[in-house]
Design an enzyme around this catalytic site. Sequence first.
Site, PDB file in Angstrom:
ATOM      1  N   ASP A  52       0.824  -1.208   0.000  1.00 51.70           N
ATOM      2  CA  ASP A  52       0.000   0.000   0.000  1.00 51.70           C
ATOM      3  C   ASP A  52       0.858   1.259   0.000  1.00 51.70           C
ATOM      4  OD1 ASP A  52       0.950  -0.364   2.598  1.00 51.70           O
ATOM      5  OD2 ASP A  52      -1.010  -0.697   3.477  1.00 51.70           O
TER       6      ASP A  52
ATOM      7  N   ASN B 187      -7.940  -2.694  14.006  1.00 53.12           N
ATOM      8  CA  ASN B 187      -9.310  -3.034  13.588  1.00 53.12           C
ATOM      9  C   ASN B 187      -9.319  -4.234  12.634  1.00 53.12           C
ATOM     10  OD1 ASN B 187      -8.271  -1.964  11.277  1.00 53.12           O
ATOM     11  ND2 ASN B 187      -9.653  -0.201  11.162  1.00 53.12           N
TER      12      ASN B 187
ATOM     13  N   HIS C 150      -7.395  -4.534   9.898  1.00 51.66           N
ATOM     14  CA  HIS C 150      -7.063  -4.265   8.493  1.00 51.66           C
ATOM     15  C   HIS C 150      -5.743  -4.930   8.105  1.00 51.66           C
ATOM     16  CE1 HIS C 150      -4.953  -0.202   9.587  1.00 51.66           C
ATOM     17  NE2 HIS C 150      -4.017  -1.014   9.185  1.00 51.66           N
TER      18      HIS C 150
ATOM     19  N   GLU D 183      -9.815  -1.804   5.096  1.00 48.20           N
ATOM     20  CA  GLU D 183     -10.492  -1.507   6.353  1.00 48.20           C
ATOM     21  C   GLU D 183     -11.737  -2.384   6.510  1.00 48.20           C
ATOM     22  OE1 GLU D 183      -8.974   0.309   8.400  1.00 48.20           O
ATOM     23  OE2 GLU D 183      -8.448   2.307   7.697  1.00 48.20           O
TER      24      GLU D 183
HETATM   25  C1  GLP Z   1      -0.547   0.420   8.551  1.00 49.15           C
HETATM   26  C2  GLP Z   1      -0.244  -0.325   7.250  1.00 49.15           C
HETATM   27  C3  GLP Z   1      -0.471  -1.795   7.397  1.00 49.15           C
HETATM   28  C4  GLP Z   1       0.206  -2.291   8.661  1.00 49.15           C
HETATM   29  C5  GLP Z   1      -0.439  -1.667   9.862  1.00 49.15           C
HETATM   30  C6  GLP Z   1       0.154  -2.130  11.195  1.00 49.15           C
HETATM   31  O1  GLP Z   1      -1.826   0.909   8.636  1.00 49.15           O
HETATM   32  N1  GLP Z   1      -1.000   0.132   6.141  1.00 49.15           N
HETATM   33  O2  GLP Z   1       0.013  -2.458   6.256  1.00 49.15           O
HETATM   34  O3  GLP Z   1       0.080  -3.668   8.741  1.00 49.15           O
HETATM   35  O4  GLP Z   1      -0.294  -0.267   9.752  1.00 49.15           O
HETATM   36  O5  GLP Z   1       1.227  -1.325  11.524  1.00 49.15           O
HETATM   37  P1  GLP Z   1       2.168  -1.538  12.764  1.00 49.15           P
HETATM   38  O6  GLP Z   1       3.091  -2.635  12.399  1.00 49.15           O
HETATM   39  O7  GLP Z   1       2.888  -0.224  12.902  1.00 49.15           O
HETATM   40  O8  GLP Z   1       1.310  -1.857  13.927  1.00 49.15           O
END
Ligand code: GLP
Length: 242
Positions: A67, A136, A138, A143
């Site tokens: 992403d 949540n 995702h 989402e």
């Molecule tokens: C972001 C990214 C996701 C990632 C998530 C968790 O929103 N778009 O791809 O998995 O955060 O991030 P973290 O590893 O900082 O908890």
Amino acid sequence: MEIVVAATYEDMARKVAELVEAWVVADPSCTLGLATGSTMIGVYGALVADYRAGKLSFADVDTYNLDEYCGLTADDPQSYRYFMKTNLFDHIDIDPARTHLPDGASSDAEASCIAYEAAIEEHGGIDLQLLGIGHNGHIGFNEPDSFFPNGTHTVELTDSTRQANSRLFNSIDEVPTHACTMGIGTIMRARSVVLAASGADKAAIIKAALTGPVTPEVPASILQFHPHVTVVVDEAAASELA
Ligand code: GLP
């Protein structure tokens, strides 16, 4: 689905890195699907350390990231392209031309998402997809919703995701409102998936995603239907699993 419980964040990161290395050593021209976020910083640190130790080469590897924020240029320090460069790409022998992220700066985001999906398909798909997980549920930026989106598409970020990600910006107002993300279909077409999570704040969503009903309200729950998933969690994130 195989669930691996690691003692600490560092141990989780090392175990995920070893799974990536197993793919790259077995198939030096494999295609990796990459993720961003705090969970991945340690994983990329371990990969860089092992690259420097001469354990593997990324010279023939292709990568496609999950992403990218809409509205940020590739050299913006908050962009995922910048995250990937500073945490991984600049420190290994990967060919920059073989590293791909959705084009967040495009004036026609939806068209660039469609082109990104086509490029992945034309390339032959993803061998190993790395995933973190949002609070949540995702994955990528898919989402909670009433359906599982298929291909790469644009999304409006939820307030909770913008809030969670605002820790990396000066203020929540700077967090982009939209992003381009691989769809659930894109992720499910990867030949193999590794989902990583750490910390007590991820324990409830890990339990819901791995043991609850498969529902688009918890996007990561779809992974229960993927034939080759390894989940690597530290003890804190695993604490609500029976
Ligand atoms: C972001 C990214 C996701 C990632 C998530 C968790 O929103 N778009 O791809 O998995 O955060 O991030 P973290 O590893 O900082 O908890």
